[in-house]
Scaffold this motif. Structure first.
Motif, PDB file in Angstrom:
ATOM      1  N   GLU B  30       0.959  -1.311   0.014  1.00  0.00           N
ATOM      2  CA  GLU B  30      -0.161  -0.178   0.172  1.00  0.00           C
ATOM      3  C   GLU B  30       0.786   1.223   0.080  1.00  0.00           C
ATOM      4  O   GLU B  30       1.829   1.462   0.749  1.00  0.00           O
ATOM      5  N   ASP B  33       4.310   3.628  -5.758  1.00  0.00           N
ATOM      6  CA  ASP B  33       3.799   4.087  -6.639  1.00  0.00           C
ATOM      7  C   ASP B  33       3.698   3.024  -7.710  1.00  0.00           C
ATOM      8  O   ASP B  33       4.564   2.193  -7.855  1.00  0.00           O
ATOM      9  N   GLU B  36       2.410   5.544 -13.591  1.00  0.00           N
ATOM     10  CA  GLU B  36       2.868   7.024 -13.552  1.00  0.00           C
ATOM     11  C   GLU B  36       1.866   7.489 -14.952  1.00  0.00           C
ATOM     12  O   GLU B  36       1.591   6.807 -15.873  1.00  0.00           O
ATOM     13  N   PHE B  44       1.580  12.382 -12.631  1.00  0.00           N
ATOM     14  CA  PHE B  44       1.190  12.095 -11.368  1.00  0.00           C
ATOM     15  C   PHE B  44       1.645  10.546 -11.317  1.00  0.00           C
ATOM     16  O   PHE B  44       1.654   9.876 -12.240  1.00  0.00           O
ATOM     17  N   ASN B  45       2.240  10.413 -10.003  1.00  0.00           N
ATOM     18  CA  ASN B  45       2.226   9.003  -9.643  1.00  0.00           C
ATOM     19  C   ASN B  45       1.092   8.684  -8.873  1.00  0.00           C
ATOM     20  O   ASN B  45       0.761   9.313  -7.973  1.00  0.00           O
ATOM     21  N   VAL B  46       0.345   7.336  -9.368  1.00  0.00           N
ATOM     22  CA  VAL B  46      -0.476   6.897  -8.600  1.00  0.00           C
ATOM     23  C   VAL B  46      -0.103   5.979  -7.601  1.00  0.00           C
ATOM     24  O   VAL B  46       0.328   4.793  -8.041  1.00  0.00           O
ATOM     25  N   PRO B  47      -0.308   6.167  -6.324  1.00  0.00           N
ATOM     26  CA  PRO B  47       0.302   5.160  -5.036  1.00  0.00           C
ATOM     27  C   PRO B  47      -0.847   3.836  -5.179  1.00  0.00           C
ATOM     28  O   PRO B  47      -2.204   4.285  -5.219  1.00  0.00           O
ATOM     29  N   PRO B  49      -3.431   1.718  -3.720  1.00  0.00           N
ATOM     30  CA  PRO B  49      -4.545   2.075  -2.617  1.00  0.00           C
ATOM     31  C   PRO B  49      -4.314   0.778  -1.607  1.00  0.00           C
ATOM     32  O   PRO B  49      -5.161   0.903  -0.465  1.00  0.00           O
TER      33      PRO B  49
END
Lengths: 303, 78
Positions: B30, B33, B36, B44-47, B49
């Protein structure tokens, strides 16, 4: 599309953004975060922070850096102040920024609606600190007086860019009109904006804040002069950030300013006596608004 | 869990995948990254979830995903 330099990158935490969108959706309220495609949405929404956009989401000005819709606005929603007050409570905010579209179509530019919103928020959230990011109200001092009398904590009004670029970036071209057809949008004016800041400074104890967007093709000298003008106008807080083209119809980014350069402008601003400066590519007018307010009101300077 | 592209602006309708930080079948924690993505405005980097295994990538590098699209599936750790 021009490739983004490696420093133009943010986090997009899906869960937290969805949670905040969900919280705000039912209220029917607008935020500048969503309307302006703010790249900081991940960070702020994670902290349950948002800047409310009042008086609708249609603006009578035509600034070419902004993605807020332009045109003929609807009449103000008289229930909006209460809705904002409820949202502030629901989010548990102790610091709230209220901004608006420019309403050249209203006689008071929407100042009365600002006042109603401030009062409604305080009524339901007695301890909350309030920052208004106001339009220029067409330089109508009566309108500005209404806001001053509410003794808000911070009065922000953005200078946005250097004087030479006002005509091209904040042009007179007016796509908007009143319901009767005549154009109502005015042109933003650099000196008017400085005068508004000066006026509020000289007629209240409210902290004064303004912001500059870089990347439109301004020169270093012009930026230094603009910072100096803001200082002369009495600004206590300034925010400097990078322009990012939000959507197709907007002007192109002329330059991605190096982060070192932002530090240089911050150092300059501090050297001429502006105590609170936020200067970095992703800084926007309301970014870390509470933090910078707290630092300046505690008497410590922002590093 | 389905990883869905969230609403991030009034007229932002899509984002393009630049690259995945993980391959299908790899474990993710969780906050790692995950991918991108680029919009008109920024990258944006989407971590991630959740923690689990990135079981399926539905939007490949270079492809455009619409807001609300599921871009990947993560099999959550039990």
């Amino acid at each position: 599309m021009k490739p983004f330099p490696q420093w133009i990158k943010r986090q997009l935490p899906i869960k937290e953004i969805n949670e905040m969108n969900e919280l705000l959706k039912d209220s029917g309220l607008h935020t500048v975060c969503i309307s302006a495609h703010c790249p900081n949405i991940g960070e702020c929404f994670k902290n349950k922070e948002a800047t409310f956009l009042i008086l609708g989401n249609i603006c009578t000005r035509n600034c070419l850096f902004c993605s807020v819709k332009k045109g003929v606005p609807n009449p103000p929603d008289s229930k909006e102040p209460e809705k904002i007050a409820d949202a502030v409570k629901k989010l548990g905010l102790d610091y709230v920024v209220i901004t608006s579209v420019t309403r050249d179509d209203l006689a008071d530019g929407g100042a009365g609606h600002f006042v109603n919103t401030i009062r409604a928020i305080r009524n339901k959230n007695p301890k909350v600190r309030i920052e208004t990011l106001a339009p220029d109200f067409n330089n109508n001092l009566n309108a500005i007086n209404k806001i001053i009398l509410e003794k808000i904590d911070v009065f922000a009004h953005n200078i946005e860019t250097v004087p030479r670029l006002y005509e091209s970036i904040r042009p007179r071209a007016m796509p908007c009109g009143s319901p009767h057809g005549e154009a109502v949008g005015r042109q933003a004016d650099y000196n008017n904006s400085l005068n508004i800041l000066k006026y509020v400074k000289n007629n209240s104890d409210i902290l004064i804040k303004s912001s500059i967007i870089l990347g439109f093709g301004e020169t270093e000298q012009e930026i230094l002069e603009t910072i100096t003008s803001l200082r002369s106008a009495g600004c206590d807080i300034i925010a400097i950030g990078q322009y990012l083209k939000p959507t197709k119809g907007c002007v192109e980014v002329r330059e991605f300013v190096n982060p070192d350069k932002f530090d240089y402008y911050a150092d300059f601003a501090k050297s001429i006596g502006i105590n609170a400066v936020l200067s970095a590519p992703f800084v926007r007018s309301s970014y870390k608004a509470r933090e910078i307010y707290e630092e300046i009101s505690n008497g410590s300077h922002v590093a | 869990m389905e990883v869905m592209l969230p609403e991030m602006g009034e007229d932002i309708k899509e984002a393009t995948v630049s690259f995945w930080h993980f391959d299908e079948g790899e474990k993710v924690s969780e906050g790692d990254d995950l991918v991108e993505m680029v919009t008109d405005k920024a990258s944006f980097n989407v971590p991630s979830p959740v923690a689990g295994v990135l079981s399926e990538i539905l939007s490949q590098e270079g492809e455009t995903a619409k807001i609300g699209d599921v871009i990947a599936i993560i099999e959550e750790e039990k």
